[in-house]
Design a protein around this motif. Structure first.
Motif, PDB file in Angstrom:
ATOM      1  N   UNK A 318     -20.066 -16.789  -9.793  1.00 12.76           N
ATOM      2  CA  UNK A 318     -21.151 -15.800  -9.747  1.00 12.76           C
ATOM      3  C   UNK A 318     -20.496 -14.441  -9.942  1.00 12.76           C
ATOM      4  N   UNK A 319     -21.308 -13.401 -10.059  1.00  3.14           N
ATOM      5  CA  UNK A 319     -20.681 -12.092 -10.283  1.00  3.14           C
ATOM      6  C   UNK A 319     -20.095 -11.561  -8.959  1.00  3.14           C
ATOM      7  N   UNK A 320     -18.874 -11.094  -9.068  1.00  7.66           N
ATOM      8  CA  UNK A 320     -18.083 -10.608  -7.939  1.00  7.66           C
ATOM      9  C   UNK A 320     -18.814  -9.429  -7.259  1.00  7.66           C
ATOM     10  N   UNK A 321     -18.999  -9.554  -5.929  1.00  6.54           N
ATOM     11  CA  UNK A 321     -19.716  -8.522  -5.188  1.00  6.54           C
ATOM     12  C   UNK A 321     -19.064  -7.151  -5.336  1.00  6.54           C
ATOM     13  N   UNK A 322     -17.733  -7.127  -5.369  1.00  9.61           N
ATOM     14  CA  UNK A 322     -17.009  -5.862  -5.496  1.00  9.61           C
ATOM     15  C   UNK A 322     -17.318  -5.166  -6.817  1.00  9.61           C
ATOM     16  N   UNK A 323     -17.504  -5.961  -7.878  1.00  3.98           N
ATOM     17  CA  UNK A 323     -17.845  -5.388  -9.188  1.00  3.98           C
ATOM     18  C   UNK A 323     -19.224  -4.726  -9.114  1.00  3.98           C
ATOM     19  N   UNK A 324     -20.166  -5.413  -8.457  1.00  3.11           N
ATOM     20  CA  UNK A 324     -21.517  -4.857  -8.330  1.00  3.11           C
ATOM     21  C   UNK A 324     -21.471  -3.548  -7.544  1.00  3.11           C
ATOM     22  N   UNK A 325     -20.633  -3.539  -6.492  1.00  7.12           N
ATOM     23  CA  UNK A 325     -20.522  -2.324  -5.685  1.00  7.12           C
ATOM     24  C   UNK A 325     -19.898  -1.196  -6.490  1.00  7.12           C
ATOM     25  N   UNK A 326     -18.876  -1.538  -7.267  1.00  8.22           N
ATOM     26  CA  UNK A 326     -18.207  -0.487  -8.055  1.00  8.22           C
ATOM     27  C   UNK A 326     -19.183   0.137  -9.044  1.00  8.22           C
ATOM     28  N   UNK A 327     -19.941  -0.713  -9.738  1.00 10.76           N
ATOM     29  CA  UNK A 327     -20.870  -0.196 -10.737  1.00 10.76           C
ATOM     30  C   UNK A 327     -21.959   0.647 -10.075  1.00 10.76           C
ATOM     31  N   UNK A 328     -22.476   0.161  -8.941  1.00 12.74           N
ATOM     32  CA  UNK A 328     -23.529   0.907  -8.242  1.00 12.74           C
ATOM     33  C   UNK A 328     -22.974   2.225  -7.710  1.00 12.74           C
ATOM     34  N   UNK A 329     -21.757   2.170  -7.169  1.00 15.83           N
ATOM     35  CA  UNK A 329     -21.146   3.381  -6.625  1.00 15.83           C
ATOM     36  C   UNK A 329     -20.960   4.425  -7.733  1.00 15.83           C
ATOM     37  N   UNK A 330     -20.462   3.989  -8.880  1.00 16.47           N
ATOM     38  CA  UNK A 330     -20.156   4.956  -9.939  1.00 16.47           C
ATOM     39  C   UNK A 330     -21.443   5.601 -10.472  1.00 16.47           C
ATOM     40  N   UNK A 331     -22.507   4.801 -10.553  1.00 10.12           N
ATOM     41  CA  UNK A 331     -23.789   5.381 -10.975  1.00 10.12           C
ATOM     42  C   UNK A 331     -24.298   6.349  -9.889  1.00 10.12           C
TER      43      UNK A 331
END
Ligand SMILES: CCCCCCCCCCCCCCCCCC(=O)SCCNC(=O)CCNC(=O)[C@H](O)C(C)(C)COP(=O)(O)OP(=O)(O)OC[C@H]1O[C@@H](n2cnc3c(N)ncnc32)[C@H](O)[C@@H]1OP(=O)(O)O
Length: 456
Positions: A318-331
């Motif tokens: 599944x998609x790595x939770x940390x990746x989702x957090x990084x993308x959300x954080x950067x936005x």
């Protein structure tokens, strides 16, 4: 009020409220004599954390093998406990890990972590914390006779992350530590800390609390975790905090504005804001005028789209939770930056709930907006939803809450609709949720003389 300010002060001044500050509070087992440093293993290199995780669950290194790897994991079902009582209790020190991110001693690592302002990318830190949290839980549930774990451990919640330094140097080593601090039947709370080398001492820069949930080998249903044995009053206090955190989360969610009307005080706030936007020249509820130094909430949005490629998958495809957090954080950071007009610094992250896993191949829609501001603080909410390539229907997977501090005072944000008013109040609740004595620390930078922390 002043949640973020308080969080900064607390670590700087050593005046910690119970259950907070990992630096000097009972959360740091090393400092509180919960166990001694020589009992903990030596730090793992950050690059080895994911390798270790991959080994523990038997994940494939190549996407083309992922189905086979999952088939093999099915065989681990027989190792799952039928009840929690079957599992041996574990101590907090059993899950304690330290991880080294040697930005100073291995300059080749820096590029991945570097921002253009010569600071460390917080999004990358979120990824590392997520991986460390999961590894900590695997340590807690380790079956000594087996190489692979039958559990699939997923991130359910980032309860809170408090920063105690404005920005981190990309040229000094960083160290993380973490351990399980509370367990339920299938869930575990993990406390993590981050330190950066300052002179010859590692000084605390961040503390974090995550909740992880154990699932069966195929990540299809819940699985029991090992109980936790408490060995000292400090550990009992940590555990009690875990119980309180659980209660607080339930209370917070049961009074959610999605379920209940705002309080009388909140209702008054919204009505007063509404009145302050009515055009005095027309006797109408419709003509709205923005007060000075304010921005309509609808004009504070930014959106992005990610295609979830196999490279970003976690150990369970599944998609790595940390990746989702990084993308959300950067936005979220970009939203705060364009809203405030100056460089924002993250001061707190809280209540990131991972409601649904994101499948590899999904389209990930992120939508970010400022929902509350106060003085230099900007509260940003990022909503993420996914759609598969075949189906048009969107499903919410996460809601992220970030508190930023801007270099200068920021405009007020004004809701226009009822829905936006609820977002405003929710933002305000998140901003206020960790209130306490409001001793605003003007000097935002870490001052090592203000702490008694000494690395063993
Ligand atoms: C280039 C090479 C590539 C190679 C690839 C190989 C991989 C390389 C390595 C990649 C990186 C490795 C990092 C690994 C990190 C993995 C972590 C993730 O990414 S994970 C991805 C991101 N995460 C996800 O995708 C997770 C998505 N979410 C979900 O799947 C579900 O919402 C759920 C499972 C979390 C809960 O499901 P639900 O039906 O509600 O479950 P139940 O009702 O059964 O309750 C079970 C327990 O959970 C509790 N609890 C529940 N919610 C919360 C909460 N909010 N708050 C607190 N607690 C909560 C609840 O109280 C109960 O506790 P207890 O009383 O039993 O103790």
């Amino acid at each position: 009020m002043r949640r973020a300010a308080l969080r900064l002060c607390a670590l700087g001044k050593g005046q910690l409220t119970p259950g907070r500050g990992l630096t000097q509070g009972p959360q740091n087992p090393k400092k509180q004599g919960i166990f001694h440093i020589h009992e903990a293993c030596s730090p793992i290199h950050v690059n080895h954390v994911r390798d270790k995780l991959r080994e523990i669950v038997g994940a494939s290194t190549n996407w083309r093998d992922h189905v086979k790897a999952m088939e093999e994991r099915k065989l681990l079902h027989s190792f799952l406990a039928k009840s929690q009582d079957e599992l041996p209790p574990r101590r907090m020190k059993d899950s304690y890990i330290e991880v080294l991110l040697p930005l100073g001693s291995e300059p080749e690592l820096r590029e991945k972590y570097l921002t253009v302002q010569n600071t460390v990318r917080f999004g990358r830190i979120l990824e590392d914390l997520d991986s460390l949290g999961v590894l900590t839980c695997y340590m807690h549930n380790k079956i000594h006779s087996a190489k692979m774990s039958p559990l699939s451990i997923v991130t359910a919640l980032v309860d809170k992350i408090d920063m105690c330094k404005k920005s981190l140097s990309p040229e000094q080593d960083i160290k993380f530590s973490g351990h399980v601090s509370w367990v339920g039947k299938t869930s575990m709370e993990v406390k993590m800390q981050m330190f950066q080398l300052h002179g010859d001492e590692f000084c605390p820069v961040l503390d974090a609390t995550f909740v992880m949930v154990a699932r069966d080998s195929e990540n299809k249903g819940p699985a029991f975790v090992n109980p936790l044995i408490l060995e000292s009053p400090e550990e009992e206090e940590l555990f009690r905090q875990g119980e309180l955190n659980k209660g607080r989360r339930i209370a917070f969610s049961s009074t959610s504005l999605l379920k209940m009307a705002p309080s009388a005080e909140e209702g008054t706030t919204i009505h007063e804001m509404f009145l302050s936007t009515l055009d005095p020249k027309t006797i109408s509820f419709r003509s709205r005028v923005l007060p000075p130094n304010a921005v309509w909430m609808e004009n504070s949005k930014l959106k992005s789209l990610e295609i979830c490629h196999p490279q970003e998958r976690n150990i369970f495809n599944r998609i790595f939770g940390g990746f989702l957090m990084r993308k959300a954080y950067e936005l979220g950071w970009a939203t705060a930056c364009s809203f405030g007009g100056s460089r924002p610094f993250v001061v707190a992250v809280d209540d990131i709930m991972f409601q649904k896993p994101v499948e590899v191949g999904s389209l990930l829609f992120l939508s970010s907006q400022v929902c509350f501001t106060q003085n230099n603080y900007i509260q940003v909410r990022v909503h993420s939803e996914v759609a598969s390539l075949q189906e048009k229907e969107h499903t919410t997977t996460n809601v992220f809450h970030f508190t930023f501090m801007s270099e200068k005072e920021v405009p007020l944000v004004f809701p226009k609709t009822y829905g936006e008013s609820m977002l405003y109040l929710d933002g305000q609740r998140h901003f206020n949720s960790m209130s306490g004595p409001a001793t605003v620390r003007k000097d935002y930078l870490w001052n090592p003389r203000n702490t008694t922390f000494v690395e063993n």
